[in-house]
Design an enzyme around this catalytic site. Structure first.
Site, PDB file in Angstrom:
ATOM      1  N   TRP A   1       0.804  -1.223   0.000  1.00 12.17           N
ATOM      2  CA  TRP A   1       0.000   0.000   0.000  1.00 12.17           C
ATOM      3  C   TRP A   1       0.838   1.274   0.000  1.00 12.17           C
ATOM      4  O   TRP A   1       0.332   2.354  -0.277  1.00 12.17           O
ATOM      5  CB  TRP A   1      -0.927   0.028   1.228  1.00 12.17           C
ATOM      6  CG  TRP A   1      -0.215  -0.263   2.527  1.00 12.17           C
ATOM      7  CD1 TRP A   1      -0.157  -1.475   3.155  1.00 12.17           C
ATOM      8  CD2 TRP A   1       0.565   0.630   3.321  1.00 12.17           C
ATOM      9  NE1 TRP A   1       0.618  -1.390   4.285  1.00 12.17           N
ATOM     10  CE2 TRP A   1       1.073  -0.093   4.418  1.00 12.17           C
ATOM     11  CE3 TRP A   1       0.884   1.996   3.217  1.00 12.17           C
ATOM     12  CZ2 TRP A   1       1.887   0.470   5.396  1.00 12.17           C
ATOM     13  CZ3 TRP A   1       1.696   2.568   4.195  1.00 12.17           C
ATOM     14  CH2 TRP A   1       2.188   1.807   5.269  1.00 12.17           C
ATOM     15  N   ASN A   2       2.136   1.177   0.354  1.00 11.12           N
ATOM     16  CA  ASN A   2       2.871   2.424   0.611  1.00 11.12           C
ATOM     17  C   ASN A   2       3.221   3.196  -0.658  1.00 11.12           C
ATOM     18  O   ASN A   2       3.397   4.414  -0.616  1.00 11.12           O
ATOM     19  CB  ASN A   2       4.121   2.165   1.462  1.00 11.12           C
ATOM     20  CG  ASN A   2       5.082   1.208   0.820  1.00 11.12           C
ATOM     21  OD1 ASN A   2       4.724   0.443  -0.079  1.00 11.12           O
ATOM     22  ND2 ASN A   2       6.317   1.234   1.274  1.00 11.12           N
TER      23      ASN A   2
ATOM     24  N   LYS B   1      -2.450  -8.274  -7.657  1.00 10.36           N
ATOM     25  CA  LYS B   1      -3.219  -8.276  -6.405  1.00 10.36           C
ATOM     26  C   LYS B   1      -2.731  -7.083  -5.599  1.00 10.36           C
ATOM     27  O   LYS B   1      -1.737  -7.163  -4.896  1.00 10.36           O
ATOM     28  CB  LYS B   1      -2.947  -9.595  -5.665  1.00 10.36           C
ATOM     29  CG  LYS B   1      -4.064 -10.095  -4.777  1.00 10.36           C
ATOM     30  CD  LYS B   1      -4.462  -9.133  -3.683  1.00 10.36           C
ATOM     31  CE  LYS B   1      -3.438  -9.039  -2.585  1.00 10.36           C
ATOM     32  NZ  LYS B   1      -3.697  -7.885  -1.689  1.00 10.36           N
ATOM     33  N   PRO B   2      -3.434  -5.926  -5.723  1.00  5.79           N
ATOM     34  CA  PRO B   2      -2.970  -4.748  -4.978  1.00  5.79           C
ATOM     35  C   PRO B   2      -3.290  -4.888  -3.493  1.00  5.79           C
ATOM     36  O   PRO B   2      -4.114  -5.717  -3.099  1.00  5.79           O
ATOM     37  CB  PRO B   2      -3.791  -3.609  -5.599  1.00  5.79           C
ATOM     38  CG  PRO B   2      -5.031  -4.253  -6.126  1.00  5.79           C
ATOM     39  CD  PRO B   2      -4.687  -5.680  -6.468  1.00  5.79           C
ATOM     40  N   ALA B   3      -2.666  -4.057  -2.688  1.00  7.99           N
ATOM     41  CA  ALA B   3      -2.935  -4.077  -1.252  1.00  7.99           C
ATOM     42  C   ALA B   3      -4.369  -3.634  -0.990  1.00  7.99           C
ATOM     43  O   ALA B   3      -4.899  -2.762  -1.687  1.00  7.99           O
ATOM     44  CB  ALA B   3      -1.967  -3.148  -0.523  1.00  7.99           C
TER      45      ALA B   3
ATOM     46  N   GLY C   1       6.532  -6.463  -0.095  1.00  8.06           N
ATOM     47  CA  GLY C   1       5.800  -6.328   1.159  1.00  8.06           C
ATOM     48  C   GLY C   1       6.695  -6.737   2.324  1.00  8.06           C
ATOM     49  O   GLY C   1       7.922  -6.670   2.235  1.00  8.06           O
ATOM     50  N   SER C   2       6.068  -7.174   3.386  1.00  7.38           N
ATOM     51  CA  SER C   2       6.817  -7.471   4.603  1.00  7.38           C
ATOM     52  C   SER C   2       7.612  -8.772   4.471  1.00  7.38           C
ATOM     53  O   SER C   2       7.239  -9.679   3.717  1.00  7.38           O
ATOM     54  CB  SER C   2       5.851  -7.589   5.778  1.00  7.38           C
ATOM     55  OG  SER C   2       4.947  -8.648   5.542  1.00  7.38           O
TER      56      SER C   2
ATOM     57  N   GLU D   1      10.699  -8.472  -2.780  1.00 12.56           N
ATOM     58  CA  GLU D   1      11.291  -7.220  -2.310  1.00 12.56           C
ATOM     59  C   GLU D   1      10.681  -6.984  -0.944  1.00 12.56           C
ATOM     60  O   GLU D   1       9.506  -6.641  -0.831  1.00 12.56           O
ATOM     61  CB  GLU D   1      10.971  -6.108  -3.314  1.00 12.56           C
ATOM     62  CG  GLU D   1      11.967  -4.984  -3.266  1.00 12.56           C
ATOM     63  CD  GLU D   1      11.581  -3.950  -2.247  1.00 12.56           C
ATOM     64  OE1 GLU D   1      12.088  -4.043  -1.088  1.00 12.56           O
ATOM     65  OE2 GLU D   1      10.763  -3.088  -2.557  1.00 12.56           O
ATOM     66  N   LEU D   2      11.476  -7.224   0.104  1.00 11.17           N
ATOM     67  CA  LEU D   2      10.918  -7.314   1.462  1.00 11.17           C
ATOM     68  C   LEU D   2      11.366  -6.140   2.329  1.00 11.17           C
ATOM     69  O   LEU D   2      11.795  -5.117   1.835  1.00 11.17           O
ATOM     70  CB  LEU D   2      11.316  -8.667   2.066  1.00 11.17           C
ATOM     71  CG  LEU D   2      10.973  -9.876   1.172  1.00 11.17           C
ATOM     72  CD1 LEU D   2      11.454 -11.167   1.794  1.00 11.17           C
ATOM     73  CD2 LEU D   2       9.474  -9.938   0.892  1.00 11.17           C
TER      74      LEU D   2
ATOM     75  N   CYS E   1      10.361   0.877   2.570  1.00 12.47           N
ATOM     76  CA  CYS E   1      11.344  -0.159   2.928  1.00 12.47           C
ATOM     77  C   CYS E   1      12.754   0.412   2.872  1.00 12.47           C
ATOM     78  O   CYS E   1      13.655  -0.121   3.503  1.00 12.47           O
ATOM     79  CB  CYS E   1      11.199  -1.369   2.018  1.00 12.47           C
ATOM     80  SG  CYS E   1      11.167  -0.907   0.290  1.00 12.47           S
TER      81      CYS E   1
ATOM     82  N   GLU F   1      11.496  -2.671  11.644  1.00 10.20           N
ATOM     83  CA  GLU F   1      11.279  -1.632  10.646  1.00 10.20           C
ATOM     84  C   GLU F   1      10.250  -0.655  11.226  1.00 10.20           C
ATOM     85  O   GLU F   1       9.146  -1.060  11.597  1.00 10.20           O
ATOM     86  CB  GLU F   1      10.747  -2.293   9.373  1.00 10.20           C
ATOM     87  CG  GLU F   1      10.842  -1.432   8.167  1.00 10.20           C
ATOM     88  CD  GLU F   1      10.524  -2.200   6.881  1.00 10.20           C
ATOM     89  OE1 GLU F   1       9.910  -3.280   6.950  1.00 10.20           O
ATOM     90  OE2 GLU F   1      10.880  -1.694   5.816  1.00 10.20           O
TER      91      GLU F   1
ATOM     92  N   SER G   1      16.173   5.108  -5.084  1.00 10.70           N
ATOM     93  CA  SER G   1      15.180   4.604  -6.036  1.00 10.70           C
ATOM     94  C   SER G   1      15.376   5.266  -7.397  1.00 10.70           C
ATOM     95  O   SER G   1      15.433   6.494  -7.486  1.00 10.70           O
ATOM     96  CB  SER G   1      13.773   4.914  -5.525  1.00 10.70           C
ATOM     97  OG  SER G   1      13.618   4.379  -4.229  1.00 10.70           O
TER      98      SER G   1
HETATM   99  P1  ADP Z   1       2.213  -4.556   5.232  1.00  7.85           P
HETATM  100  O1  ADP Z   1       2.520  -5.179   6.563  1.00  7.85           O
HETATM  101  O2  ADP Z   1       3.083  -3.444   4.865  1.00  7.85           O
HETATM  102  O3  ADP Z   1       0.755  -4.296   4.986  1.00  7.85           O
HETATM  103  P2  ADP Z   1       2.119  -7.055   3.896  1.00  7.85           P
HETATM  104  O4  ADP Z   1       3.319  -7.865   3.587  1.00  7.85           O
HETATM  105  O5  ADP Z   1       1.169  -7.545   4.939  1.00  7.85           O
HETATM  106  O6  ADP Z   1       2.659  -5.612   4.177  1.00  7.85           O
HETATM  107  O7  ADP Z   1       1.257  -6.827   2.581  1.00  7.85           O
HETATM  108  C1  ADP Z   1       1.800  -6.643   1.291  1.00  7.85           C
HETATM  109  C2  ADP Z   1       0.890  -7.287   0.266  1.00  7.85           C
HETATM  110  O8  ADP Z   1       0.809  -8.687   0.544  1.00  7.85           O
HETATM  111  C3  ADP Z   1      -0.546  -6.796   0.266  1.00  7.85           C
HETATM  112  O9  ADP Z   1      -1.007  -6.787  -1.070  1.00  7.85           O
HETATM  113  C4  ADP Z   1      -1.278  -7.848   1.078  1.00  7.85           C
HETATM  114  O10 ADP Z   1      -2.628  -7.966   0.741  1.00  7.85           O
HETATM  115  C5  ADP Z   1      -0.538  -9.089   0.650  1.00  7.85           C
HETATM  116  N1  ADP Z   1      -0.599 -10.203   1.602  1.00  7.85           N
HETATM  117  C6  ADP Z   1      -0.603 -10.152   2.953  1.00  7.85           C
HETATM  118  N2  ADP Z   1      -0.645 -11.390   3.476  1.00  7.85           N
HETATM  119  C7  ADP Z   1      -0.653 -12.261   2.428  1.00  7.85           C
HETATM  120  C8  ADP Z   1      -0.681 -13.692   2.300  1.00  7.85           C
HETATM  121  N3  ADP Z   1      -0.678 -14.476   3.366  1.00  7.85           N
HETATM  122  N4  ADP Z   1      -0.688 -14.214   1.067  1.00  7.85           N
HETATM  123  C9  ADP Z   1      -0.666 -13.423  -0.035  1.00  7.85           C
HETATM  124  N5  ADP Z   1      -0.631 -12.085   0.021  1.00  7.85           N
HETATM  125  C10 ADP Z   1      -0.623 -11.494   1.227  1.00  7.85           C
END
Ligand code: ADP
Length: 494
Positions: A165-166, A189-191, A243-244, A265-266, A299, A396, A456
Site C-alpha cells: 500500500w505504501n 493483487k494490490p494491497a 511487502g513485509s 522485495e521485502l 522499505c 522496521e 530509487s
Molecule cells: P504490510 O505489513 O506493509 O501491509 P504485507 O506484507 O502484509 O505488508 O502486505 C503486502 C501485500 O501482501 C498486500 O497486497 C497484502 O494484501 C498481501 N498479503 C498479505 N498477506 C498475504 C498472504 N498471506 N498471502 C498473499 N498475500 C498477502
C-alpha cells in the site's frame, strides 16, 4: 475508456475514471460473491469508496484470462509492445494531478510526494519500453567445436504480482512494466488499503492499447485465500511480491511446492552512517529525505542513524530543527509535508516502538506524542541515546521517527549496521574516497546511498540481500526476472 465521454467523472472524489470493479479479461466485473470492501482515507478515517472483493473463484478467472492472453501477447512485436509502454508513460504524465490526488486520498502522502510517485511510476514504463526492443540472446561455438550454442530468452509466462500500500502506483508499475516488456501477462493483487490507484492504472494500460487479458487486477480483503490457489496452479509461472519479510517468507514457502520462480522485495532496516569527515549539511538533507520521504513508510527509509561523536552535536541539532519544522496534516492540503500514517494499527506500532526506546533510556528531542483528533497522524520524532537493546533498532519503524546512536570506532559502527537480518539499503556520508569505497564494500546491503539519501531509480537495480529479498527490479536486470533462458545445442559434425 478512450473517448472523452467514457473518460468522465465517475465518482464524488474529483478523480476522473475511478474504477471499483475487478478487471478480468479487459472488463470490469463485480466479485463472484457480490461482496465489496471499504477503502478509507487515512487523513480522516472516513470511507472513500467500496471496491469489489475478489473471491478465490475470481482469482482463478483472472488467471484463466492471463493464461489465455499469454501466447498472443508474447508474439506482439517488441516495437509494438514498446509503443504501448511509452503511451502508458505519456498518459500517466498527462494525468499526474488526478493520479496524485487518488494516491494521496487512499494512502495519505502529500500531493507533492504523490506527484513524484507518478513520475517515478511513469519512468518504469519508459525504461522498460526501451528494454523490450533489446531482449537479446547469444550464438557461439561450443568449447570443443562440435556444436553451436544458440541462447534465446523467452517470456516466463503468466505472473502473479502482489503489491503493497505504501507506493500504490509505482510498485505495480515496477512489476507490470518489465513483465509486459518481456511478453508476460499478469494478475495484479494490490494491497487492500490502496486498490483504487492500481485499478486506475489498469484503465490507462487498456487505453494505451494493452490487449484484453494481459493485465488483470483482483483487489481482495482475503489475500491468502485468493492468491493460494493461483500459486498452486500449474499455469502460473512467476510470483513477484513486495511487502513485509513475514509475508514474503510465507509466499516463498508456498512457491516452493511448485518451484515457482519468485522475486521478493521485502523489509529493510537501513543504517544511515555519518562519518567524522562528512559534509554535515549534506548529511542532514539526505537524512531528511531518507527518513521522511513517504512519511517514513518505505522499505528504504533510514531506520538506524549512526553518527560519529565528533559531528553528532552539529548533526543532531540541525537535523532536529529540520524535523521540527515539517508540517503535519492531510496530504491534500498544499502546505503539508507529512501526511498521516496508513491506519491506526500502524500508528500504534510506531508509538509503541518510541515508548519502548524511551524505556531503554532514549531522549526525545522532538515529537513522540500521538496527537488527538481524527486521522492517523504521528509527529516527526527524533530520539537520541538510543540503546541497541531497544526494539526500534531491530524492527522496521515505517514512520517519521529517527533513532540516533553515536560511534567513535568505524569498524564497530559497520558491525552494528550489519547486525540485522535485513540488507536492503545503507546510507553513508563521508568525503574520504578510500573510506567511501571501503565501507560501501563492507556494508551488507543490495544498495548503498553514498552521500545521497535517495536510491530509487528506474535505471538502477533495486533489491536487497539477506532477508530483504530475492532478485532485482529496474535497471538492466529488471526484465530478466520475467525471462527464461533457453539454449539450443545444434550438432555440427566434423
Ligand atoms: P504490510 O505489513 O506493509 O501491509 P504485507 O506484507 O502484509 O505488508 O502486505 C503486502 C501485500 O501482501 C498486500 O497486497 C497484502 O494484501 C498481501 N498479503 C498479505 N498477506 C498475504 C498472504 N498471506 N498471502 C498473499 N498475500 C498477502
Amino acid at each position: 475508456m478512450g473517448d472523452d465521454e467514457e473518460y468522465a467523472m465517475t465518482n464524488d472524489l474529483s478523480v476522473p475514471y475511478l474504477p471499483t470493479q475487478l478487471i478480468i479479461g479487459g472488463t470490469g466485473r463485480d466479485a463472484a460473491s457480490g461482496a465489496t470492501f471499504e477503502v478509507t482515507d487515512p487523513a480522516t478515517g472516513k470511507v472513500l469508496s467500496k471496491v469489489a472483493d475478489a473471491t478465490p473463484e475470481d482469482g482463478i478467472l483472472a488467471l484463466d484470462s492471463a493464461a489465455a492472453a499469454g501466447a498472443a501477447w508474447s508474439r506482439v512485436p517488441p516495437r509494438r509492445r514498446a509503443e504501448i509502454l511509452h503511451r502508458v508513460h505519456d498518459l500517466l504524465m498527462e494525468r499526474t494531478d488526478e493520479f496524485a490526488r487518488l494516491i494521496t486520498l487512499e494512502m495519505g502522502k502529500s500531493l507533492a510526494e504523490s506527484r513524484t510517485e507518478v513520475a517515478y511510476a511513469a519512468q518504469f514504463f519508459r525504461w522498460f519500453a526501451a528494454e523490450t526492443v533489446r531482449i537479446d540472446g547469444q550464438w557461439k561455438v561450443s568449447e570443443d567445436g562440435s556444436a553451436r550454442v544458440l541462447v534465446m530468452r523467452q517470456p516466463v509466462g503468466p505472473c502473479l504480482l502482489i503489491t503493497p500500500w505504501n507506493v500504490p502506483l509505482a510498485m505495480p508499475a515496477r512489476k507490470i512494466a518489465p513483465a509486459l516488456a518481456a511478453g508476460c501477462t499478469v494478475v495484479v493483487k494490490p494491497a487492500e488499503e490502496t486498490p483504487l490507484t492500481t485499478l486506475k492504472l489498469a484503465g490507462v494500460l487498456a487505453e494505451a492499447g494493452t490487449p484484453d487479458g494481459v493485465v488483470n487486477v483482483i483487489p481482495t480483503s482475503r489475500p491468502a485465500e485468493v492468491t493460494g490457489p493461483l500459486i498452486r496452479d500449474d499455469r502460473l509461472r512467476k510470483l513477484s511480491f513486495t511487502g513485509s519479510t513475514e509475508v514474503g517468507r510465507i509466499l516463498l514457502a508456498a512457491a516452493s511446492s511448485r518451484v515457482l520462480r519468485t522475486s521478493l522485495e521485502l523489509g529493510g532496516n537501513a543504517p544511515f552512517l555519518v562519518c567524522q569527515d562528512a559534509d554535515v549539511d549534506a548529511a542532514v538533507r539526505g537524512a531528511i529525505t531518507a527518513k521522511t520521504r513517504n512519511i517514513g513508510e518505505a522499505c528504504v527509509a533510514a531506520n538506524r542513524f549512526y553518527v560519529h561523536a565528533g559531528v553528532a552535536d552539529e548533526f543532531v541539532a540541525k537535523f532536529t530543527d529540520r524535523m521540527r519544522a515539517l508540517r503535519v496534516g492531510p496530504g491534500t492540503a498544499p502546505e503539508t509535508d507529512l501526511g498521516p500514517l496508513i491506519n491506526g494499527r500502524q500508528r500504534e506500532r510506531v508509538a509503541a516502538l518510541v515508548d519502548d526506546a524511551v524505556r531503554h533510556g532514549a531522549q526525545v528531542l522532538t515529537g513522540g506524542v500521538v496527537p488527538s483528533g481524527s486521522g492517523f497522524f504521528y509527529p516527526p520524532t527524533v530520539l537520541t541515546d538510543v540503546s541497541p537493546a531497544a526494539a526500534i533498532t531491530r524492527e522496521e519503524i515505517f514512520g517519521p521517527v529517527a533513532a540516533i546512536q553515536t560511534f567513535t570506532d568505524e569498524t564497530e559502527a559497520v558491525r552494528q549496521a550489519n547486525d540485522t537480518e535485513h540488507g536492503l539499503v545503507s546510507y553513508l556520508y563521508t568525503r574520504d574516497l578510500t573510506r567511501a569505497v571501503r565501507l560501501s564494500e563492507q556494508l551488507e546491503s543490495g544498495m548503498v546511498g553514498l552521500n545521497r539519501g535517495l536510491v530509487s531509480d528506474a535505471s538502477a537495480p533495486f533489491g536487497g540481500v539477506k532477508q530483504s529479498g530475492l532478485g532485482r527490479e529496474g535497471g538492466n536486470s529488471g526484465i530478466t526476472e520475467y525471462l527464461e533462458e533457453k539454449y539450443i545445442a545444434i550438432d555440427i559434425p566434423e
